[in-house]
Design a protein around this motif. Structure first.
Motif, mmCIF file in Angstrom:
data_model
loop_
_atom_site.group_PDB
_atom_site.id
_atom_site.type_symbol
_atom_site.label_atom_id
_atom_site.label_comp_id
_atom_site.label_asym_id
_atom_site.label_seq_id
_atom_site.Cartn_x
_atom_site.Cartn_y
_atom_site.Cartn_z
ATOM 1 N N ALA A 164 0.853 -1.188 0.000
ATOM 2 C CA ALA A 164 0.000 0.000 0.000
ATOM 3 C C ALA A 164 0.894 1.245 0.000
ATOM 4 N N VAL A 165 0.341 2.371 -0.458
ATOM 5 C CA VAL A 165 1.103 3.634 -0.533
ATOM 6 C C VAL A 165 0.330 4.719 0.201
ATOM 7 N N LEU A 166 1.033 5.462 1.070
ATOM 8 C CA LEU A 166 0.450 6.590 1.794
ATOM 9 C C LEU A 166 1.344 7.820 1.622
ATOM 10 N N GLY A 167 0.693 8.969 1.413
ATOM 11 C CA GLY A 167 1.436 10.234 1.354
ATOM 12 C C GLY A 167 1.223 11.012 2.646
ATOM 13 N N ILE A 168 2.289 11.639 3.166
ATOM 14 C CA ILE A 168 2.194 12.361 4.447
ATOM 15 C C ILE A 168 2.849 13.735 4.325
ATOM 16 N N SER A 169 2.159 14.767 4.864
ATOM 17 C CA SER A 169 2.735 16.103 4.987
ATOM 18 C C SER A 169 2.110 16.777 6.196
ATOM 19 N N ALA A 170 2.531 18.010 6.484
ATOM 20 C CA ALA A 170 1.984 18.744 7.628
ATOM 21 C C ALA A 170 0.785 19.600 7.236
ATOM 22 N N ASP A 171 0.276 19.430 6.019
ATOM 23 C CA ASP A 171 -0.889 20.197 5.570
ATOM 24 C C ASP A 171 -2.151 19.763 6.328
ATOM 25 N N THR A 172 -3.127 20.644 6.357
ATOM 26 C CA THR A 172 -4.404 20.306 6.996
ATOM 27 C C THR A 172 -5.150 19.261 6.166
ATOM 28 N N VAL A 173 -6.135 18.638 6.760
ATOM 29 C CA VAL A 173 -6.952 17.657 6.043
ATOM 30 C C VAL A 173 -7.635 18.318 4.851
ATOM 31 N N SER A 186 -5.059 8.911 -6.233
ATOM 32 C CA SER A 186 -5.741 7.723 -5.692
ATOM 33 C C SER A 186 -5.107 7.207 -4.408
ATOM 34 N N VAL A 187 -3.936 7.770 -4.022
ATOM 35 C CA VAL A 187 -3.284 7.301 -2.789
ATOM 36 C C VAL A 187 -3.803 8.133 -1.607
ATOM 37 N N PRO A 188 -4.063 7.512 -0.464
ATOM 38 C CA PRO A 188 -4.516 8.265 0.709
ATOM 39 C C PRO A 188 -3.458 9.283 1.149
ATOM 40 N N LEU A 189 -3.905 10.451 1.618
ATOM 41 C CA LEU A 189 -3.002 11.518 2.066
ATOM 42 C C LEU A 189 -3.240 11.789 3.556
ATOM 43 N N ILE A 190 -2.197 11.666 4.346
ATOM 44 C CA ILE A 190 -2.284 11.828 5.798
ATOM 45 C C ILE A 190 -1.887 13.249 6.204
ATOM 46 N N SER A 191 -2.594 13.785 7.216
ATOM 47 C CA SER A 191 -2.280 15.114 7.748
ATOM 48 C C SER A 191 -1.584 14.987 9.102
ATOM 49 N N ASP A 192 -0.332 15.471 9.163
ATOM 50 C CA ASP A 192 0.437 15.424 10.421
ATOM 51 C C ASP A 192 0.845 16.844 10.818
ATOM 52 N N GLU A 193 -0.140 17.595 11.278
ATOM 53 C CA GLU A 193 0.100 19.006 11.598
ATOM 54 C C GLU A 193 1.015 19.187 12.806
ATOM 55 N N GLN A 194 1.058 18.233 13.707
ATOM 56 C CA GLN A 194 1.891 18.332 14.913
ATOM 57 C C GLN A 194 3.292 17.746 14.720
ATOM 58 N N HIS A 195 3.574 17.223 13.529
ATOM 59 C CA HIS A 195 4.902 16.678 13.162
ATOM 60 C C HIS A 195 5.292 15.439 13.971
ATOM 61 N N GLU A 196 4.330 14.770 14.589
ATOM 62 C CA GLU A 196 4.657 13.600 15.405
ATOM 63 C C GLU A 196 5.203 12.457 14.551
ATOM 64 N N MET A 197 4.508 12.128 13.485
ATOM 65 C CA MET A 197 4.958 11.050 12.609
ATOM 66 C C MET A 197 6.190 11.480 11.811
ATOM 67 N N LEU A 198 6.198 12.733 11.395
ATOM 68 C CA LEU A 198 7.340 13.260 10.631
ATOM 69 C C LEU A 198 8.634 13.127 11.433
ATOM 70 N N GLU A 199 8.577 13.465 12.696
ATOM 71 C CA GLU A 199 9.769 13.362 13.544
ATOM 72 C C GLU A 199 10.138 11.905 13.813
ATOM 73 N N ALA A 200 9.127 11.076 14.045
ATOM 74 C CA ALA A 200 9.394 9.662 14.343
ATOM 75 C C ALA A 200 10.087 8.953 13.187
ATOM 76 N N TYR A 201 9.765 9.385 11.957
ATOM 77 C CA TYR A 201 10.359 8.756 10.770
ATOM 78 C C TYR A 201 11.536 9.551 10.195
ATOM 79 N N GLY A 202 11.992 10.545 10.927
ATOM 80 C CA GLY A 202 13.169 11.308 10.488
ATOM 81 C C GLY A 202 12.926 12.183 9.284
ATOM 82 N N ALA A 203 11.663 12.576 9.055
ATOM 83 C CA ALA A 203 11.342 13.425 7.900
ATOM 84 C C ALA A 203 11.183 14.890 8.294
#
Length: 253
Positions: A164-173, A186-203
């Motif tokens: 599966a493929v997921l796109g992630i950024s800090a943009d709002t939903v 067609s790929v789901p887009l995740i909203s990480d406004e608090q940067h929790e996942m971004l930091e956990a994955y070193g992005a």
């Protein structure tokens, strides 16, 4: 001798001009000499006090020490950054946030975040499957748009590999939904406004542009194997041909 002759001889003889000129008295001469001496003494500068002379000598001795302290090595530390250094900052790759320990072979950090279209997405939703996470700086910008379109183009090919493929950024939903609708993604887009996942994955880390440093999203892709471990990490991604490279890696595991 006649009376006339007697009268003439009895008169005192007139004093000569030289004899009659009065010579200056000794007191006046002494007064003039004293006044001249006093006037000459007024013209002659008075000797400087010993304290002032000692003070000047001390200040002269202190000057060489001050020059040594402000020598070439001290001045060099205050010179502005050279143009060459600024150029090197432009080409320097972004650095992940301090403390990030995500490495290949480690277990993927768990996450649960909102996605476009409503609802949320978590790592547990893809247990036993391969998962591609591509982190992009901002929705609907040129590089991010090309990357999302490329992964959408290959979405069926990833599905064939049970990935599966997921796109992630800090943009709002809302911004993610507009991005998806505008480019028919067609790929789901995740909203990480608090940067929790971004930091956990070193992005999430320090970036540099035109000599200015700032914190932001580092374009990163992470491939997670069916066992939940990190199979491969791409940092500082170049968009062109990247989605095809990730697909090849997904086929290889």
């Amino acid at each position: 001798m006649s009376k006339k002759t007697r009268k003439k001889s009895s008169k005192p003889s007139p004093k000569s001009p030289k004899t009659s000129a009065r010579k200056p008295s000794a007191a006046k001469t002494a007064s003039k000499t004293t006044s001249k001496t006093a006037s000459r003494g007024a013209i002659t500068p008075a000797k400087k006090p010993a304290a002032k002379v000692a003070s000047k000598a001390a200040s002269k001795a202190a000057k060489p020490a001050a020059k040594t302290a402000n020598g070439p090595s001290a001045k060099a530390s205050h010179k502005p950054t050279s143009k060459q250094l600024i150029k090197s900052n432009l080409s320097a790759p972004p650095q992940a946030a301090a403390g990030t320990a995500l490495v290949e072979g480690a277990m993927a950090p768990p996450f649960s975040l909102p996605r476009d279209g409503g609802g949320s997405v978590s790592l547990a939703d893809y247990a036993g499957k391969k998962l591609v996470l591509f982190f992009y700086p901002r929705a609907d910008t040129p590089g991010c748009t090309r990357e999302a379109i490329d992964f959408t183009r290959l979405n069926d090919a990833f599905a064939d590999e049970e990935a599966a493929v997921l796109g992630i950024s800090a943009d709002t939903v809302k911004a993610q939904e507009s991005f998806r609708s505008k480019h028919q993604l067609s790929v789901p887009l995740i909203s990480d406004e608090q940067h929790e996942m971004l930091e956990a994955y070193g992005a999430w880390g320090e970036k540099s542009m035109y000599g200015r440093n700032f914190m932001g999203i580092i374009r990163t892709t992470v491939l997670i194997g069916a066992d939940g471990r990190i199979a491969k990490i791409w940092r500082n991604v170049r968009v062109d041909g990247h989605a095809d490279e990730v697909l090849a890696a997904a086929r290889a595991i």
